[in-house]
Design a protein around this motif. Structure first.
Motif, short mmCIF file in Angstrom:
data_model
loop_
_atom_site.label_atom_id
_atom_site.label_comp_id
_atom_site.label_asym_id
_atom_site.label_seq_id
_atom_site.Cartn_x
_atom_site.Cartn_y
_atom_site.Cartn_z
N ARG A 46 0.81 -1.22 0.00
CA ARG A 46 0.00 0.00 0.00
C ARG A 46 0.85 1.27 0.00
O ARG A 46 0.38 2.32 -0.42
N SER A 47 2.09 1.19 0.47
CA SER A 47 2.96 2.36 0.51
C SER A 47 3.69 2.60 -0.81
O SER A 47 4.46 3.56 -0.92
N LEU A 48 3.48 1.74 -1.80
CA LEU A 48 4.15 1.88 -3.09
C LEU A 48 3.62 3.12 -3.82
O LEU A 48 2.41 3.26 -4.02
N PRO A 49 4.49 4.05 -4.23
CA PRO A 49 4.02 5.24 -4.94
C PRO A 49 3.39 4.87 -6.28
O PRO A 49 3.94 4.06 -7.04
N GLN A 50 2.25 5.47 -6.59
CA GLN A 50 1.55 5.18 -7.84
C GLN A 50 2.37 5.64 -9.05
O GLN A 50 2.29 5.03 -10.13
N GLU A 51 3.18 6.69 -8.87
CA GLU A 51 3.99 7.17 -9.99
C GLU A 51 4.97 6.11 -10.46
O GLU A 51 5.25 6.00 -11.65
N ARG A 52 5.51 5.33 -9.52
CA ARG A 52 6.45 4.27 -9.89
C ARG A 52 5.75 3.18 -10.70
O ARG A 52 6.29 2.66 -11.67
N VAL A 53 4.53 2.86 -10.33
CA VAL A 53 3.75 1.87 -11.08
C VAL A 53 3.45 2.39 -12.48
O VAL A 53 3.60 1.67 -13.48
N ASN A 54 3.01 3.63 -12.57
CA ASN A 54 2.68 4.20 -13.87
C ASN A 54 3.90 4.27 -14.78
O ASN A 54 3.81 4.05 -16.00
N ALA A 55 5.06 4.59 -14.19
CA ALA A 55 6.28 4.65 -14.99
C ALA A 55 6.64 3.28 -15.55
O ALA A 55 7.04 3.15 -16.72
N ALA A 56 6.48 2.23 -14.73
CA ALA A 56 6.78 0.88 -15.22
C ALA A 56 5.80 0.45 -16.30
O ALA A 56 6.19 -0.16 -17.31
N LEU A 57 4.53 0.77 -16.12
CA LEU A 57 3.53 0.41 -17.12
C LEU A 57 3.76 1.17 -18.43
O LEU A 57 3.57 0.61 -19.52
N SER A 58 4.18 2.42 -18.34
CA SER A 58 4.43 3.20 -19.55
C SER A 58 5.63 2.67 -20.33
O SER A 58 5.73 2.88 -21.54
N LEU A 59 6.53 1.97 -19.64
CA LEU A 59 7.68 1.36 -20.30
C LEU A 59 7.38 -0.04 -20.82
O LEU A 59 8.28 -0.72 -21.33
N GLY A 60 6.13 -0.47 -20.69
CA GLY A 60 5.72 -1.75 -21.25
C GLY A 60 5.91 -2.94 -20.33
O GLY A 60 5.99 -4.07 -20.81
#
Length: 290
Positions: free
Chosen positions: A182-196
């Motif tokens: 739950r403490s994982l920043p959403q920006e880090r997830v979005n960045a990984a998803l944007s890189l495929g």
């Protein structure tokens, strides 16, 4: 231009004040927030020495009868005797090994089940809704509250002891794993998803490393809970174990033997906690430096 004018102009240039330079920016060293990175070993050792000195002073002043508070020298002497000759029909190593076997078995069960459940609760709304109710129900209960159920359901063998310890350690592991996700920043997830990144890559490279510091902290807390529950677990028809040694000594008002058992548990718990700190430094060297 005449020669006189040229000399006057040269004299004016020599008497002109030099332009003032702009001041250089002054570098300010950032101050650490919190305890910083300095070691606290000296403070801890001094605190321990002060507590021992206070214990010695209380016993020397006779403020508490020796039946209830023996002197440090008496406890140390009995500890050496127990180390050499054993106590309660078993050697000290037999008591320690029996307790270590129960703690380690319960810890393996709690970690193997608790980490996947906690990660699932952090990732899935349905999993959180299903598992949070039973965990939040039994987590605040002291182990002595459901000790009779363990005896009724599982008997008085080793199974009931290990299950009792595993239940005490299970909830901290689950809750820490959930908090890590739950403490994982959403920006880090979005960045990984944007890189495929695929779902498996997202979990393996982003979610799990981010949750690992919280998970390791939860395991440390769980081990502490396990050691604090050990005495209750070894109430169930045990013939070996540090908790059994403490309870056996209490029946005869052997306070010095109780202190020895408490000291042994404290040393074992400290060794486990120190080992977990080394594991944290190895697996998550970035912890506290983000």
């Amino acid at each position: 231009m005449s020669e006189l004018a040229i000399k006057a102009a040269a004299a004016g240039l020599q008497t002109e004040e030099p332009r003032t330079r702009s001041p250089q920016p002054r570098l300010v060293k950032m101050r650490n927030f919190g305890i910083g990175e300095k070691s606290t070993v000296t403070i801890s050792v001094a605190t321990g020495a002060a507590l021992l000195l206070l214990w010695w002073a209380i016993t020397q002043a006779g403020l508490v009868p020796k039946l209830f508070l023996p002197t440090p020298a008496e406890v140390l002497s009995l500890g050496v005797e127990i180390f050499r000759e054993g106590y309660a029909n078993a050697t000290l190593w037999e008591h320690v090994s029996a307790s270590l076997g129960r703690i380690l078995s319960a810890a393996v069960i709690a970690v193997a089940l608790g980490i996947p459940v906690g990660l699932l609760m952090g990732l899935s709304r349905w999993a959180k809704g299903v598992f949070s109710t039973p965990i939040e129900f039994y987590w605040p209960l002291p182990p002595l509250a459901y000790l009779p159920l363990m005896i009724i359901w599982l008997g008085i063998g080793e199974t009931s002891k290990i299950v009792l310890l595993a239940l005490a350690m299970f909830a901290p592991v689950v809750l820490s794993a959930q908090a890590g996700v739950r403490s994982l920043p959403q920006e880090r997830v979005n960045a990984a998803l944007s890189l495929g990144a695929s779902r498996w890559q997202l979990f393996k490279d982003i979610v799990l490393p981010s949750a690992l510091p919280e998970i390791l902290t939860g395991i440390r807390i769980a081990l502490g809970m396990g050691w604090s529950t050990l005495v209750a677990a070894e109430l169930i028809a045990a013939t070996r174990g540090i908790g059994y040694m403490i309870m056996s000594a209490s029946h005869f008002l052997a306070t010095d033997a109780v202190f020895v058992g408490i000291a042994v548990i404290a040393l074992c718990a400290f060794a486990f906690s120190f080992s977990m700190r080394l594991v944290e430094a190895w697996l998550v060297p970035w912890k506290g430096k983000q």
